[in-house]
Design an enzyme around this catalytic site. Structure first.
Site, short mmCIF file in Angstrom:
data_model
loop_
_atom_site.label_atom_id
_atom_site.label_comp_id
_atom_site.label_asym_id
_atom_site.label_seq_id
_atom_site.Cartn_x
_atom_site.Cartn_y
_atom_site.Cartn_z
N GLY A 174 39.28 35.59 -5.48
CA GLY A 174 38.17 34.66 -5.65
C GLY A 174 38.23 34.04 -7.03
CD GLN B 61 36.00 33.83 -12.66
OE1 GLN B 61 35.93 33.56 -11.47
NE2 GLN B 61 36.58 34.94 -13.10
CB CYS C 116 36.03 40.15 -13.33
SG CYS C 116 35.48 38.47 -13.72
CG LEU C 117 41.00 36.75 -11.49
CD1 LEU C 117 41.30 35.46 -10.75
CD2 LEU C 117 42.27 37.60 -11.59
CG HIS D 90 32.78 39.19 -8.34
ND1 HIS D 90 33.08 40.35 -9.01
CD2 HIS D 90 33.36 38.20 -9.07
CE1 HIS D 90 33.79 40.07 -10.09
NE2 HIS D 90 33.99 38.76 -10.13
CD GLU D 91 34.55 34.90 -7.21
OE1 GLU D 91 34.33 34.23 -8.23
OE2 GLU D 91 35.37 35.83 -7.19
CG HIS E 271 31.84 34.59 -11.88
ND1 HIS E 271 32.02 34.98 -13.19
CD2 HIS E 271 32.76 35.29 -11.16
CE1 HIS E 271 33.00 35.89 -13.25
NE2 HIS E 271 33.46 36.09 -12.03
#
Ligand code: K1U
Ligand code: ZN
Length: 173
Positions: free
Chosen positions: A48, A53, A95-96, A137-138, A141
């Site tokens: 994702g 991000q 998480c990236l 999660h996304e 963000h």
């Protein structure tokens, strides 16, 4: 224009803490951003990615939680959870924007989400399993929330310090 891999911001960064703006209209720029985000997500690799991000504070996310088999890339504009199950599930999230750090997070096991597709049509789908974890999660963000915000202050602070160190090292080259 060819799709582009965009640099992923690393926590802590003020752009990762912002409430993102709704997208008013699907334009060629929005379609290009979604295509770039998918390219960036597959390259990372991740399952994702949310627009903040890559430094764009707009309400857009991309996902593909298929592990084996045909890819299923999804781009969701202005996504909102319109129903959440009472039963919860725990998943060890990453998480990236917080590389190499993982922690258990408990969230609703299933959610129904409404969003605008890149064709301008409103869509709805019920997500379960990893897809449900990932979409929540996304969307977090887009509200300036990271998975470490679900942890206790000591663990959160320890991870934040590690990320500050990583950023200093990367800046030195
Ligand atoms: O939003 C992000 O930072 C992407 C993140 C999404 C996510 C992972 C786990 C639980 C919830 C949401 C990632 O993709 S982290 C990388 C990752 O999970 C992964 C990488 C390669 C193969 C499989 C998974
Ligand atoms: Zn993340």
């Amino acid at each position: 224009m060819a799709d582009m891999i965009r640099p992923i911001l690393i926590h802590p960064d003020p752009r990762l803490k912002k409430l993102c703006d709704p997208v008013a209209e699907i334009t060629p720029e929005i379609r290009q951003l979604a295509a770039d985000m998918l390219e960036t997500m597959y390259d990372a690799p991740g399952i994702g990615l949310a627009a903040p991000q890559v430094g764009v504070t707009k309400r857009i996310i991309v996902m593909d939680c298929i592990k084996d088999g045909e890819p299923e890339p999804m781009a969701l504009v202005n996504p909102e959870v319109i129903w959440a199950s009472e039963d919860l599930s725990t998943y060890e999230e990453g998480c990236l924007s917080i590389p190499d750090q993982y922690a258990d997070v408990k969230r609703p096991a299933e959610v129904k989400v409404r969003w605008l597709g890149l064709d301008g049509e409103v869509q709805e789908r019920q997500f379960a399993g990893l897809w449900a974890t990932c979409v929540q999660h996304e969307i977090d963000h887009l509200d300036g929330k990271l998975f470490i915000d679900y942890l206790g202050p000591l663990k959160r602070q320890m991870i934040t310090r590690k990320m500050e160190k990583l950023k200093r090292e990367r800046a030195r080259g």
